[in-house]
Design an enzyme around this catalytic site. Structure first.
Site, PDB file in Angstrom:
ATOM      1  N   SER A 127       1.494  -1.908  11.618  1.00 57.78           N
ATOM      2  CA  SER A 127       1.459  -1.562  10.199  1.00 57.78           C
ATOM      3  C   SER A 127       1.932  -0.138   9.971  1.00 57.78           C
ATOM      4  O   SER A 127       1.582   0.769  10.731  1.00 57.78           O
ATOM      5  CB  SER A 127       0.033  -1.711   9.666  1.00 57.78           C
ATOM      6  N   TYR A 151      -8.887  -0.086   8.904  1.00 58.51           N
ATOM      7  CA  TYR A 151      -7.822  -1.049   9.185  1.00 58.51           C
ATOM      8  C   TYR A 151      -6.649  -0.364   9.876  1.00 58.51           C
ATOM      9  O   TYR A 151      -6.173  -0.810  10.937  1.00 58.51           O
ATOM     10  CB  TYR A 151      -7.345  -1.734   7.904  1.00 58.51           C
ATOM     11  N   LYS A 155      -5.028  -0.687  13.944  1.00 55.68           N
ATOM     12  CA  LYS A 155      -3.647  -0.951  14.328  1.00 55.68           C
ATOM     13  C   LYS A 155      -3.121   0.160  15.248  1.00 55.68           C
ATOM     14  O   LYS A 155      -2.411  -0.102  16.226  1.00 55.68           O
ATOM     15  CB  LYS A 155      -2.765  -1.078  13.082  1.00 55.68           C
TER      16      LYS A 155
END
Length: 340
Positions: A127, A151, A155
């Site tokens: 991401s 989040y 990643k």
């Protein structure tokens, strides 16, 4: 013989479109998905769109190591595309433990199974959010990471794990693809984004407002340092994302080790610009209200796609109008999403 690709999260939004892309190009596809944010019906749609089904589909949590090992034992897996993860910024702030457990724990479980069964080729769905609150846009692969929410941090941590594994195992070949907001749907309208519950991402929220399932879109903040005050993102058509992952498979053998590429259009679109474009696509104004900023969000994230263009001669081919048109076609054809 066709190559066999294991797609984790293969019934999800990006995973399902990537399965179609792989099937269209002659790959055999094995799907593993726990359906926590996807529908098994997507697998039926994959078969209908591609004209043939996936080889096998398993409903299992990626962290179930015994079940995962059995999947590898049952199929001659040549490579893995790893999508399975939790992906909502706001939810990750509220549930950090679940995000680290699922995203990082699932990746380490997958790597263990791959090593156990002698599979050394992986495309990882990363991401652009790992760049965080960047001082400039667009963002290149060598710009520093600065994740601002759990989040994004998961990643980034997964990329570090993958890099460490590649340093330890010289036979490993890993491509991490960083992209931001994938939107749109298959142009047939048969396959699209159908999250469980209230959507966390802007496009499915927009489509559900337009079809009457939700009253209005919430715009999280209009006081960012952008042209209209709303957040700016590099929206990319899901079919371009799927194509990028398929092309990445073809380049896994270019080299061993860990390599990272951005996928994006290189153009930023604000939330209000997206609302206007989608309103044109669906032929009606979409009501919205501005609310407080969402924790963990940043003003602008736009990818510099130059590296992948130079390395693979690859670029996106679909514009914002196509993204909105295809997203609306799926929602209009499936007003309640996939049937249960």
């Amino acid at each position: 013989m066709s190559a066999t690709v294991l797609v984790t999260g293969g019934a999800g939004f990006i995973g399902s479109h990537t399965c179609v892309e792989l099937l269209d190009h002659g790959y055999d596809v094995v799907v593993l998905d726990d359906h926590s944010n996807s529908s098994p019906r997507a697998l039926e749609r994959i078969a209908k769109v591609a004209g043939r089904p996936v080889t096998a589909a398993y409903e299992s949590d990626l962290r179930d190591r015994r079940a995962l090992s059995a999947v590898f034992a049952a199929h001659p897996v040549d490579a893995v595309i790893h999508f399975a993860a939790k992906k909502a910024v706001g939810e990750s702030v509220e549930k950090p433990v679940e995000y680290y457990d699922t995203n990082v724990g699932g990746t380490t479980a997958l790597l263990s199974a791959m090593r156990e069964h002698g599979v050394h080729r992986l495309v990882f769905s990363s991401s652009c959010s790992i760049y965080g609150d960047a001082a400039k846009v667009p963002l290149a692969e060598d710009d520093p990471a600065g994740p601002t929410n759990p989040y994004a941090t998961t990643k980034w941590l997964c990329e570090q794990v993958l890099a460490d594994v590649c340093r330890r195992l010289p036979e490993m070949s890993v491509l991490a693809l960083r992209y931001f907001n994938p939107v749109g749907a298959h142009p047939s309208g048969l396959l699209g984004e159908d999250p469980r519950g209230v959507p966390n991402n802007v496009m499915p929220f927009l489509t559900q407002v337009a079809v009457g399932r939700l009253p209005r879109l919430r715009v999280f903040g209009d006081d960012y340092a952008t042209a209209d005050g709303t957040g700016v993102r590099d929206y990319i058509h899901v079919m371009d994302v799927a194509d990028g992952h398929r092309v990445a498979l073809e380049h896994l053998d270019d080299d061993t080790g860990m390599r990272t590429f951005n996928l994006g259009t290189g153009a930023g679109t604000s939330v209000l610009e997206l609302v206007a474009a989608f309103s044109r696509a669906c032929g009606r104004p979409v009501p919205y209200e501005v609310t407080a900023r969402r924790p963990g969000d940043v003003a602008a994230l736009v990818a510099d796609p130059g590296a992948v263009a130079r390395a693979w001669n690859w670029a996106t081919t679909r514009d914002l109008a196509a993204m909105c048109r295809d997203a609306w076609a799926f929602q209009e054809l499936n007003p309640s999403g996939y049937p249960d």
